[in-house]
Design an enzyme around this catalytic site. Structure first.
Site, PDB file in Angstrom:
ATOM      1  N   GLY A 292      -6.290 -39.944-111.523  1.00  0.00           N
ATOM      2  CA  GLY A 292      -7.521 -40.342-112.213  1.00  0.00           C
ATOM      3  C   GLY A 292      -8.531 -39.214-112.173  1.00  0.00           C
ATOM      4  O   GLY A 292      -8.166 -38.056-111.947  1.00  0.00           O
ATOM      5  N   ASN A 293      -9.800 -39.573-112.341  1.00  0.00           N
ATOM      6  CA  ASN A 293     -10.823 -38.511-112.432  1.00  0.00           C
ATOM      7  C   ASN A 293     -11.261 -38.008-111.056  1.00  0.00           C
ATOM      8  O   ASN A 293     -11.053 -38.670-110.032  1.00  0.00           O
ATOM      9  CB  ASN A 293     -12.019 -38.991-113.275  1.00  0.00           C
ATOM     10  CG  ASN A 293     -12.758 -40.128-112.599  1.00  0.00           C
ATOM     11  OD1 ASN A 293     -13.461 -39.933-111.620  1.00  0.00           O
ATOM     12  ND2 ASN A 293     -12.560 -41.335-113.110  1.00  0.00           N
TER      13      ASN A 293
ATOM     14  N   VAL B 107     -13.817 -40.210-108.729  1.00  0.00           N
ATOM     15  CA  VAL B 107     -13.166 -41.270-107.938  1.00  0.00           C
ATOM     16  C   VAL B 107     -12.214 -40.632-106.917  1.00  0.00           C
ATOM     17  O   VAL B 107     -12.048 -41.140-105.807  1.00  0.00           O
ATOM     18  CB  VAL B 107     -12.453 -42.293-108.854  1.00  0.00           C
ATOM     19  CG1 VAL B 107     -11.685 -43.317-108.041  1.00  0.00           C
ATOM     20  CG2 VAL B 107     -13.470 -43.004-109.748  1.00  0.00           C
ATOM     21  N   GLY B 108     -11.635 -39.498-107.278  1.00  0.00           N
ATOM     22  CA  GLY B 108     -10.760 -38.779-106.343  1.00  0.00           C
ATOM     23  C   GLY B 108     -11.469 -38.511-105.019  1.00  0.00           C
ATOM     24  O   GLY B 108     -10.877 -38.645-103.936  1.00  0.00           O
TER      25      GLY B 108
ATOM     26  N   GLU C  36      -3.984 -36.501-108.162  1.00  0.00           N
ATOM     27  CA  GLU C  36      -3.619 -35.933-109.468  1.00  0.00           C
ATOM     28  C   GLU C  36      -4.825 -36.132-110.369  1.00  0.00           C
ATOM     29  O   GLU C  36      -5.032 -37.201-110.933  1.00  0.00           O
ATOM     30  CB  GLU C  36      -2.376 -36.658-110.016  1.00  0.00           C
ATOM     31  CG  GLU C  36      -1.116 -36.442-109.197  1.00  0.00           C
ATOM     32  CD  GLU C  36      -0.534 -35.029-109.337  1.00  0.00           C
ATOM     33  OE1 GLU C  36      -0.841 -34.353-110.335  1.00  0.00           O
ATOM     34  OE2 GLU C  36       0.205 -34.605-108.429  1.00  0.00           O
TER      35      GLU C  36
ATOM     36  N   CYS D 286      -4.215 -35.606-119.544  1.00  0.00           N
ATOM     37  CA  CYS D 286      -4.858 -34.834-118.474  1.00  0.00           C
ATOM     38  C   CYS D 286      -4.643 -33.331-118.637  1.00  0.00           C
ATOM     39  O   CYS D 286      -5.482 -32.536-118.227  1.00  0.00           O
ATOM     40  CB  CYS D 286      -4.347 -35.285-117.106  1.00  0.00           C
ATOM     41  SG  CYS D 286      -2.569 -35.146-116.935  1.00  0.00           S
TER      42      CYS D 286
END
Ligand code: NAD
Length: 452
Positions: free
Chosen positions: A187-188, A191-192, A209, A243
């Site tokens: 995800g982005n 949030v990572g 990722e 991505c």
């Protein structure tokens, strides 16, 4: 006890039985996962059409074929991957057994994203199963129809060992409070960071990722027509929600018009003059992202496309020319069908431009000169580098897939998934004889022993 707590508890209980360790069990589960994909093909296709307006063939090409390939590779190679790996011996270990034994980590949390929801959620699961772990799978709530189909996994996989938890941000946050042995998040980057923070509380290792702005440099010394075909394909597939899509183009101003002209021709060839009515051109996932992407156009010059329809979440394939490096569209990952062109004064300036920003997930260079390609490799950093093509590195299982710095940490695909979700345990087995050799390390530590 919450649903999320219960799922983790059940997965841990199942893992502790040791049931996921035998290779026959893992292979059976992997084959069951394959069966899920085959038997539920129609459900998957329909869900992706509803979520992202993906065509049936695009679903096959970009979600299913790669996943099946990963499953088959794991099934064929599991015995070899899971076997003890002997290491070099030294004079001191010549009569010992010295090897690395891959072992399962335990319970793995897999948090998926919505853009290729099947591939980015189930490919990590292939690694988790192959490595002998239990898993809790959290599909993205944003691709809600696909998430619903993934609930059916419990009919195929061991439902105790592999739990699917659906829900939104609160559910993900509740999961993140639990203790896992690895968290695999796609995800982005914002949030990572939250995922890594939550993992740190339990010292849980993470694979992140993430995304970012993947640059695409077109050298004036190249076949611009071919370069633009490959770039147009890589950019507008899945409506730019990829991505590793080329986020922006860097090129010299002398070739900008030709680049625009060639991209325009390709857009018409691939998506017709009216992409909106063309069955194989996607849609933006939801209105929130539609509004975010449209706002990125502010202050830039549209030279191709630019039209949109909010009621359908449609944005035409769009190109922006002479984009300023400080413009809005250059401040965040676009993740939509907008392609800005920034002019630079040759390779040195392109390299400087790239190095002044976060390390990207992918870096694309189009050039006929191997010198240019080699300089890009040695003077920049990115998760992956592709010369003269886009995206296709994702399909090569022998290449580790992942980011660096802001674009992620850790890697997967093929054997890398197996290793990423295993503990590579160092094992040394000595015999209880030949004790004389050990005298040299026992006290007293005399100078004679040192010389020996
Ligand atoms: P998303 O919104 O679906 O979020 C991903 C997951 O994070 C979801 O399961 C969601 O429940 C959870 N989540 C969201 N907000 C949260 C919060 N505040 N706290 C805890 N959990 C939360 O997906 P996204 O982030 O919009 O996905 C797009 C991004 O993912 C892009 O940046 C893209 O580049 C990146 N991406 C990377 C890869 C890769 O392989 N590197 C693949 C696909 C997408």
């Amino acid at each position: 006890m919450s649903r999320e707590q219960l799922a983790v508890q059940q997965a841990r209980k199942a893992f502790l039985t040791g049931g996921s360790k035998p290779l026959e069990y893992r292979i059976k589960q992997l084959k069951n996962l394959n069966r899920f994909i085959t038997e539920r093909a129609t459900d998957i296709t329909n869900a992706l059409r509803k979520d992202l307006y993906k065509s049936e063939n695009a679903t096959q090409m970009f979600e299913i074929i790669g996943l099946e390939g990963e499953i088959n590779l794991a099934v064929s190679n599991l015995t070899e991957w899971a076997a003890p790996r002997p290491v070099n011996k030294t004079l001191l270990t010549i009569s010992d057994e010295v090897f690395i034994q891959p072992e399962p980590l335990g319970v793995v949390l897999i948090i998926g994203a919505w853009n290729y929801p099947i591939a980015v959620t189930l490919q990590p699961l292939v690694g988790a199963i192959a490595a002998g772990n239990a898993a809790v799978v959290k599909p993205s709530e944003v691709s809600s129809h696909t998430a619903k189909v993934m609930e059916l996994l419990s009919l195929y996989l061991d439902p105790e060992m592999y739990q699917v938890v659906t829900g939104g941000v609160p559910e993900t946050q509740e999961l993140l409070k639990q203790r896992f042995d690895h968290i695999f998040y796609t995800g982005n980057s914002t949030v990572g960071k939250l995922v890594m923070e939550a993992a740190a509380r339990h010292l849980t290792p993470v694979t992140l990722e993430l995304g970012g702005k993947s640059p695409c440099y077109i050298d004036k010394n190249c076949d611009i027509r071919i370069a633009c075909r490959r770039i147009t394909w890589g950019k507008y597939i899945n409506c730019g929600q990829t991505c590793i899509a080329p986020d922006y183009i860097l090129c010299e101003s002398s070739i900008q018009d030709k680049v625009i002209n060639e991209i325009q021709k390709c857009i018409q060839e691939f998506y017709t003059k009216d992409p909106k009515t063309f069955a194989d051109y996607g849609r933006i996932i939801n209105q929130r992202h539609f509004k975010r992407i449209m706002a990125l156009l502010e202050g830039s010059t549209v030279v191709i496309g630019g039209d949109s329809d909010e009621s359908e979440c449609y944005i035409a394939p769009t190109v922006l020319r002479d984009v300023a490096s400080g413009s809005k569209v250059m401040q965040e990952e676009i993740f939509g069908p907008i392609l800005p062109i920034i002019t630079v004064n040759g390779l040195n300036e392109a390299i400087q431009f790239i190095n002044e920003r976060e390390k990207p997930l992918a870096l694309y260079v189009f050039s006929s000169s191997s010198k240019v390609i080699k300089r890009m490799i040695s003077e920049t950093s990115s998760g992956a580098l592709l010369a003269n093509d886009c995206l296709v590195h994702f399909t090569i299982s022998d290449l580790p897939f992942g980011g660096v710095g802001n674009s992620g940490t850790g890697r997967y695909h093929g054997k890398y998934s197996f290793d990423q979700l295993s503990h590579l345990r160092s094992c040394l087995i000595k015999k209880l004889n030949m004790e004389g050799v050990n005298q040299m390390r026992y006290p007293p530590h005399t100078t004679e022993k040192l010389r020996w």
